[in-house]
Each structure stands twice: as C-alpha cells, then as structure tokens.
Design a protein around this motif. Structure first.
Motif, mmCIF file in Angstrom:
data_model
loop_
_atom_site.group_PDB
_atom_site.id
_atom_site.type_symbol
_atom_site.label_atom_id
_atom_site.label_comp_id
_atom_site.label_asym_id
_atom_site.label_seq_id
_atom_site.Cartn_x
_atom_site.Cartn_y
_atom_site.Cartn_z
ATOM 1 N N PHE A 278 -4.345 13.269 -2.666
ATOM 2 C CA PHE A 278 -5.092 12.647 -3.762
ATOM 3 C C PHE A 278 -6.435 13.328 -3.885
ATOM 4 O O PHE A 278 -7.197 13.427 -2.926
ATOM 5 N N GLU B 210 0.840 -1.185 0.000
ATOM 6 C CA GLU B 210 0.000 0.000 0.000
ATOM 7 C C GLU B 210 0.883 1.246 0.000
ATOM 8 O O GLU B 210 2.093 1.166 0.258
ATOM 9 N N PHE C 170 0.296 6.763 3.341
ATOM 10 C CA PHE C 170 -0.451 8.020 3.296
ATOM 11 C C PHE C 170 0.138 9.091 4.214
ATOM 12 O O PHE C 170 0.016 10.283 3.943
ATOM 13 N N ILE D 134 -4.392 4.323 -6.046
ATOM 14 C CA ILE D 134 -5.450 4.775 -5.135
ATOM 15 C C ILE D 134 -6.798 4.808 -5.844
ATOM 16 O O ILE D 134 -7.819 4.366 -5.305
ATOM 17 N N ARG D 135 -6.800 5.319 -7.076
ATOM 18 C CA ARG D 135 -8.061 5.449 -7.811
ATOM 19 C C ARG D 135 -8.627 4.094 -8.221
ATOM 20 O O ARG D 135 -9.831 3.830 -8.065
ATOM 21 N N ASP E 129 -7.943 1.063 -4.729
ATOM 22 C CA ASP E 129 -8.292 1.350 -3.339
ATOM 23 C C ASP E 129 -7.082 1.164 -2.421
ATOM 24 O O ASP E 129 -7.183 0.612 -1.325
ATOM 25 N N ASN E 130 -5.927 1.605 -2.920
ATOM 26 C CA ASN E 130 -4.667 1.571 -2.173
ATOM 27 C C ASN E 130 -4.249 0.163 -1.759
ATOM 28 O O ASN E 130 -3.835 -0.073 -0.626
#
Length: 326
Positions: free
Chosen positions: A58, A45, A48, A124-125, A128-129
């Motif tokens: 993001f 992942e 963040f 991410i898009r 979903d990470n």
C-alpha cells in the motif's frame, strides 16, 4: 431489530402467471435478528502478511500522482503476476476454443482480484484497516454476505481476511490451527523438493489425511513443523509456488485454495516462532479464520432416516470404527 427485519431479511419468492415477486418474510425471531446483528458487528481487517507477499504493498505519496499509475492502487508484485501470464502458459496443443476459454477465465479471475485490491486500498486509506461486512439471512436461515470481499467468496477473498480482534490462541486454538494446516498442506507433493533442497528434513505426501480423524491430522502437522518452516523461508522458490498451484491452473480451477495455503503457512510460521520465544500458547494471539468443510448433511439426513449405521459412520453422525478412517 425492526430496521434489520426490513432491510436484511430476505423473503421467499412466489410465482403466478409466469411471473415472480418477492414476499416479505414474517415471524422473524429475535434470536435470528440478534445472531445477524452479532455477525454484522464483527470487525475484519486485511491480512498484511499475505498482502505484502503477493503485492507491491500500500502506497500513497501526494495528490499530484497520475491516476492509475500505481500509488493509488495495490498491484500484484512481479513474482506473482508473472505466474499468471496467459501467453506463456497456454498449451500450444490445445484446440483454439479451449485457449479462448482459458483466456476468458483468466481475465475474469484477474479482474476479480483487481476489484478486491481496490477495495483493500480504500479500507486501508479510509478505515485504517478495519471494516464491517453487510449480511443477509434468507427464509431458510442461510446467511449471505453482500460483498466481493468476504469469507464466503473466492479463495483470494478468504485468504486475505482476518478478524480485527485477535484472540488468545491457547492449546485449543493451536489444535485447530494444526488441523487447518494439515487440511491445506498434506495434499501437496513436496517430497522431491525436500529430497533436493532440504535433505535433513522430510515430507509425507498424504492427500487422504484431511479425511481422517482430527487427532491424525494434528499428528501429521506436528511431524512436519520444521518442514513447514523450511517451506515458508523459501516461499518464493518457483518449485514451491508450482506445488502450491500458484499459476494459471490454480487461478481458474474451481474451489482452488492456493491463496489460503499461502495465508496459513505465513501465519503458521509466525505462531511457531512466537511460541518458541514465549513458550506459552496463552500468550499468543491470532486473527486468522479457520475454514472447515462440514460433512454433506444430505447424506447425514439419509443415514438417520434409513438407520444406516455404516453410512452414519462415514458422514460423522457416529464415531467410526477406525479413528483414522473418519
């Protein structure tokens, strides 16, 4: 495993008449294939905490946003991008050829970061990470990741990755976190910062500490817990960013660890604050990879073959006479 053998096992290279051709690797053991499969099954992942510190974050609004206007990209924030401005930081006394070299290296490094940030946006898009990395193994048994975003690539790439499946830290995990923090932070000279801003705390600059015993490195970190927390709270201070080498010099220096330093200090603060709330390392999880450099195995082989006890102690084949010396 059959598909894996076909696509993910690199062969050796042969030569004849000045030409090279790949030869298929044979006799690939099942254990090797299982190990490679396990590595490719590992979920990753994006970190963040570090991403939010370095970038504007993001963002997606709607499909009418103009292409390349910010909402379909992740960009370095003003604090960080200003520190990588070329024109203001190139020394006027440098010869012209050196200025051109620095400019070219800077452009390459920044393009590399932009490329990784584009990949992060898609992760991410679209995912979903959560994502997986493709790996190869060559005929020598060495593992390679076929991605610009991997734990084997640049400082930025290493720092921005975390394991998706967080594990309970426990006392053992906390021990290795302290060792990792010492490796990255003890070589930063922050004594003048603490003398100016944090007079009640102290910082011991010890660039040789990361070469000493694990116990010695643990001790250094334990003595600097509150100091590390103080730095993290003031991480946008230009003096601290300079000490962390977050500038042009840090960006073009080979084997730079400036982004990894930011990553570890952000995670360190989260872990300590969570522990002070729960008071139990078995209730705290982390997904931060711990990167450790091994001793040079070339010298380890030489020490073993030559039966050189002194060299063997220096390259960790034997326990050193002085625990803090190796």
């Amino acid at each position: 495993s059959n598909s894996l053998m076909k696509h993910n096992i690199k062969g050796s290279w042969g030569e004849t008449w000045g030409h090279k051709w790949p030869t298929k690797a044979g006799n690939i053991g099942q254990d090797v294939c299982d190990a490679l499969n396990n590595l490719q099954n590992t979920q990753w992942e994006i970190n963040f905490d570090l991403l939010n510190f370095l970038t504007d974050g993001f963002k997606i609004t709607h499909d009418k946003v103009a292409y390349k206007q910010g909402n379909n990209l992740i960009n370095l924030n003003e604090l960080i991008s200003n520190r990588f401005e070329i024109n203001e930081q190139i020394n006027e006394d440098l010869p012209l050829y050196r200025k051109k070299e620095i400019r070219r290296q800077m452009m390459l490094r920044l393009e590399e970061i932009k490329k990784i940030l584009k990949s992060i946006f898609r992760i991410i898009r679209n995912g979903d990470n959560v994502f997986w990395l493709p790996w190869n193994i060559d005929f020598r048994g060495r593992l390679y990741c076929n991605s610009d975003l991997s734990p084997q690539e640049s400082d930025f790439s290493k720092a921005i990755l975390r394991f998706k499946e967080w594990k309970i830290l426990g006392k053992s995990g906390w021990k290795w976190m302290k060792i990792y923090a010492c490796n990255l932070l003890s070589s930063i000279d922050l004594e003048d910062y603490f003398n100016k801003y944090e007079t009640k705390l102290a910082w011991k600059y010890d660039p040789e500490r990361k070469k000493k015993s694990f116990a010695s490195r643990e001790k250094w970190t334990e003595e600097h817990i509150d100091s590390i927390l103080a730095i993290c709270k003031d991480l946008d201070n230009p003096l601290i960013l300079d000490k962390f080498n977050v500038n042009i010099n840090g960006l073009i220096t080979p084997k730079s660890v400036m982004f990894q330093r930011l990553s570890v200090i952000l995670e360190f603060e989260r872990l300590v604050l969570e522990f002070r709330e729960k008071n139990d390392w078995n209730q705290i999880k982390s997904g931060l990879p711990i990167h450790l450099d091994a001793s040079c195995n070339g010298f380890q082989h030489a020490a073993a073959l030559l039966q050189d006890l002194d060299l063997a102690k220096k390259v960790n084949l034997l326990k050193p006479d002085n625990e803090d010396g190796g």
